[in-house]
Design an enzyme around this catalytic site. Structure first.
Site, short mmCIF file in Angstrom:
data_model
loop_
_atom_site.label_atom_id
_atom_site.label_comp_id
_atom_site.label_asym_id
_atom_site.label_seq_id
_atom_site.Cartn_x
_atom_site.Cartn_y
_atom_site.Cartn_z
N GLU A 149 -13.16 -6.41 -33.97
CA GLU A 149 -12.12 -6.91 -33.07
C GLU A 149 -12.38 -8.38 -32.72
OE1 GLU A 149 -11.90 -4.81 -29.26
OE2 GLU A 149 -10.16 -5.96 -28.62
N LYS A 151 11.22 -1.61 18.90
CA LYS A 151 12.23 -2.31 18.10
C LYS A 151 12.45 -1.61 16.76
CE LYS A 151 12.60 -7.03 19.55
NZ LYS A 151 12.21 -8.40 19.28
N LYS A 187 5.95 -9.37 14.38
CA LYS A 187 7.37 -9.60 14.15
C LYS A 187 8.01 -8.43 13.40
CE LYS A 187 8.96 -13.06 15.15
NZ LYS A 187 9.48 -13.46 16.51
N GLY A 191 0.81 -1.21 0.00
CA GLY A 191 0.00 0.00 0.00
C GLY A 191 0.85 1.26 0.00
N HIS A 203 -13.59 6.56 -20.57
CA HIS A 203 -13.44 5.91 -19.26
C HIS A 203 -13.66 6.93 -18.16
CE1 HIS A 203 -11.93 1.99 -20.53
NE2 HIS A 203 -11.34 2.62 -21.51
N GLY A 250 1.21 3.14 -2.50
CA GLY A 250 0.42 4.13 -3.23
C GLY A 250 -0.56 4.84 -2.30
N CYS A 270 -16.52 2.04 -22.42
CA CYS A 270 -15.64 1.69 -23.52
C CYS A 270 -16.10 0.40 -24.19
CB CYS A 270 -14.20 1.61 -23.02
SG CYS A 270 -13.02 1.87 -24.36
N LEU A 271 -15.50 -0.74 -23.89
CA LEU A 271 -16.00 -2.01 -24.44
C LEU A 271 -17.49 -2.15 -24.10
CD1 LEU A 271 -15.45 -4.80 -25.74
CD2 LEU A 271 -14.99 -5.65 -23.44
N GLU A 331 -14.44 6.57 -15.24
CA GLU A 331 -13.92 6.10 -13.95
C GLU A 331 -12.53 6.65 -13.69
OE1 GLU A 331 -14.26 4.30 -16.66
OE2 GLU A 331 -12.75 2.73 -16.87
N1 GLN Z 1 -11.11 -3.31 -27.10
C1 GLN Z 1 -11.85 -2.14 -27.37
C2 GLN Z 1 -11.08 -1.16 -28.24
O1 GLN Z 1 -9.90 -1.25 -28.39
C3 GLN Z 1 -12.29 -1.46 -26.08
C4 GLN Z 1 -11.14 -0.88 -25.33
C5 GLN Z 1 -11.47 -0.58 -23.89
O2 GLN Z 1 -12.49 -1.03 -23.38
N2 GLN Z 1 -10.60 0.15 -23.22
O3 GLN Z 1 -11.65 -0.25 -28.79
#
Ligand code: GLN
Length: 527
Positions: free
Chosen positions: A393, A210, A174, A5, A494, A7, A369-370, A496
């Protein structure tokens, strides 16, 4: 060692300094010879984190940003690969003409000058350098030497993060591994100013004394880092031990605590620990064995939950398990379904089935994304009757290539740093839920992908009721899509990666709100 941890500790130091209105920046050193994390397998190394400036960095950067609420940059990530690469190209240019190029001083000087460049460009009050790995490793030895030398030129404090395992049989903490570590550290010419000790249970007096003795410091400089309920509690846990005051004193700093910042953090932590409501969210993925590969998604759910006083219970669903035929709703008891990012074919058919079930049962859905690409594929197959629709893909010969390679990706063969990366602005349409959630018609989010929605099918899917809720500013690339009948939002980006405890991602917040009201409506039905 990794997994302790570091980070979270670095981030807690950043946060404590932020509570006092000091500007601190993290730098992370990673010993591996990869240039960056872009080509690493999330299954082995955890999630690849992407910054605004397109850098693909270690997942610790995610922790730094989620705590500090800063937008960090790639120059703060110094890898063995970058260091060696830079020294070797200088050698080729003749910058060391006549010299033998060596680890000391050439590589160590390169590390020092990368750190000094950050200081010159950004003028922070403090730089916190996290040295990955374990003292005694070959991988980080030249970096430990570099920071030893750095301390000769700049005011520097050393903080050692160590570990005291509890042995069940003898019921004792320890310190032997730590003692061996101090021998190596002192041998490398570094004496810690503070020792932070990870342990399961609070550090006991004997172990503390210690550690102090072997590290050559007084006992009040040994800080307890025993398990907390949530990682976001660590800055508060440190402050209960007056670590903030001790650190400020050691740095020669005198500003006062910014109570507003501190209190708001404290109440968020309180809501994470004791939330009023709760929701159950299913994440359909293929790396569910290693939760670290979805670290940012997990944390974004925590942030959204904390802002809504809601605990989010995550159910990891291995998507390949959904591939078997089943007519019943496999999401019984779940209040929302999320499909995160991913690469490669495995599990995608299960995700598509999962999205179908979410749509048909009006379970709130969030696709990242995906998760957006597959939401489009599912809609094409099951609503627009384009049987066999897919992403190229996963099926290069598909009859309906709903998702295809980005134009800008054609002809690219090299794998490092070549995806569509980093922060992009997107325009949201006025009638979309996304627009309402962002509170603006522009959303700026980070990206990491090679494939995109194929505009050839846009009209057809729109005619069947799919809402294109956002595109790039030039209108060319579809970035957000939505269902109209129930809460279903997905984005090529993304979100997130930009979520912080203090500023949760709008789509996640909307998703958790939708999950809460879905839960209430289900309760009414069963009542
Ligand atoms: N594999 C997909 C692409 O390259 C989605 C990529 C992802 O989810 N980051 O577009």
């Amino acid at each position: 060692m990794s997994g302790l941890g570091k980070g979270v500790v670095t981030s807690s130091l950043l946060k404590m300094l932020d509570f006092y209105d000091y500007k601190a920046l993290p730098i992370k050193f990673d010993g591996y010879l990869n240039y960056d994390c872009g080509t690493m397998n999330p299954y082995r190394h955890g999630e690849v984190f992407v910054l605004d400036d397109k850098s693909e960095v270690d997942m610790d950067f995610g922790i730094y940003e989620r705590f500090s609420n800063l937008n960090l940059t790639g120059d703060l990530s110094i890898t063995g690969g970058k260091l060696f690469g830079s020294v070797i190209s200088k050698e080729r240019r003749g910058e060391y003409l006549g010299e033998d190029v060596q680890i000391i001083p050439h590589l160590t000087n390169e590390a020092i000058s990368m750190i000094e460049n950050v200081e010159k460009k950004r003028k922070p009050d403090v730089i916190i350098i996290e040295v990955g790995g374990t003292v005694g490793d070959i991988e980080n030895s030249y970096f430990i030497e570099a920071v030893r030398q750095l301390a000769l030129k700049h005011p520097t404090l050393f903080i050692n993060l160590t570990y005291a395992p509890s042995l069940e049989v003898v019921g004792e903490q320890k310190t032997k591994p730590a003692q061996v570590g101090y021998r190596l550290l002192l041998q490398a010419g570094i004496r810690p100013d503070f020792v932070i000790c990870r342990s399961r249970d609070p550090l006991n007096g004997k172990a503390r004394s210690k550690l102090a003795m072997f590290a050559n410091i007084s006992e009040d400089k040994v800080i307890d880092d025993s398990d907390t309920d949530t990682i976001y509690e660590l800055p508060l846990h440190f402050m209960q031990q007056n670590f903030d005051k001790k650190l400020l004193k050691a740095l020669g700093f005198s500003k006062r605590l910014n109570r507003r910042k501190y209190n708001s953090w404290k109440s968020s932590v309180g809501r994470i620990k004791n939330p009023k409501n709760s929701v159950d969210i299913g994440i359909l993925g293929k790396y569910t064995d290693l939760k670290d590969s979805y670290a940012s998604v997990k944390e974004a759910l925590v942030h959204a939950g904390a802002s809504l006083d809601t605990g989010v219970k995550i159910h990891w669903i291995e998507s390949s398990d959904l591939e078997r035929e089943s007519s019943k709703n496999q999401f019984e008891g779940l209040n929302g379904i999320l499909v995160p990012g991913g690469f490669g074919n495995r599990g995608t058919e299960g995700m598509i089935r999962g999205i179908e079930q979410a749509r048909e049962n009006q379970i709130p859905y969030l696709g990242l994304c995906l998760g957006m690409q597959l939401m489009a594929v599912e809609y094409a197959r099951n609503v627009a009757n384009l049987n066999g629709a897919n992403s190229t893909e996963f099926d290069p010969k598909t009859k309906y290539d709903i998702i295809h390679l980005l134009l800008s990706q054609k002809g690219i063969e090299s794998k490092g740093g070549t995806m569509r990366l980093g922060l992009w602005k997107c325009r949201l349409s006025n009638n979309s839920r996304s627009r309402t959630l962002y509170g603006s018609n522009i959303a700026s989010e980070r990206h990491r992908h090679r494939y995109e929605f194929n505009n050839k099918y846009r009209k057809k899917l729109e005619a069947k009721g799919l809402l294109v809720a956002g595109t790039t500013l030039d209108g060319k690339l579809v970035e957000f899509i939505e269902w109209k009948d129930s809460f279903g939002i997905a984005t090529q980006s993304h979100p997130e990666l930009r979520s912080r405890l203090e500023v949760p991602a709008p789509l996640f917040k909307g998703f958790i709100e939708a999950a809460l009201s879905y839960k209430r409506s289900q309760r009414k039905i069963s009542a």
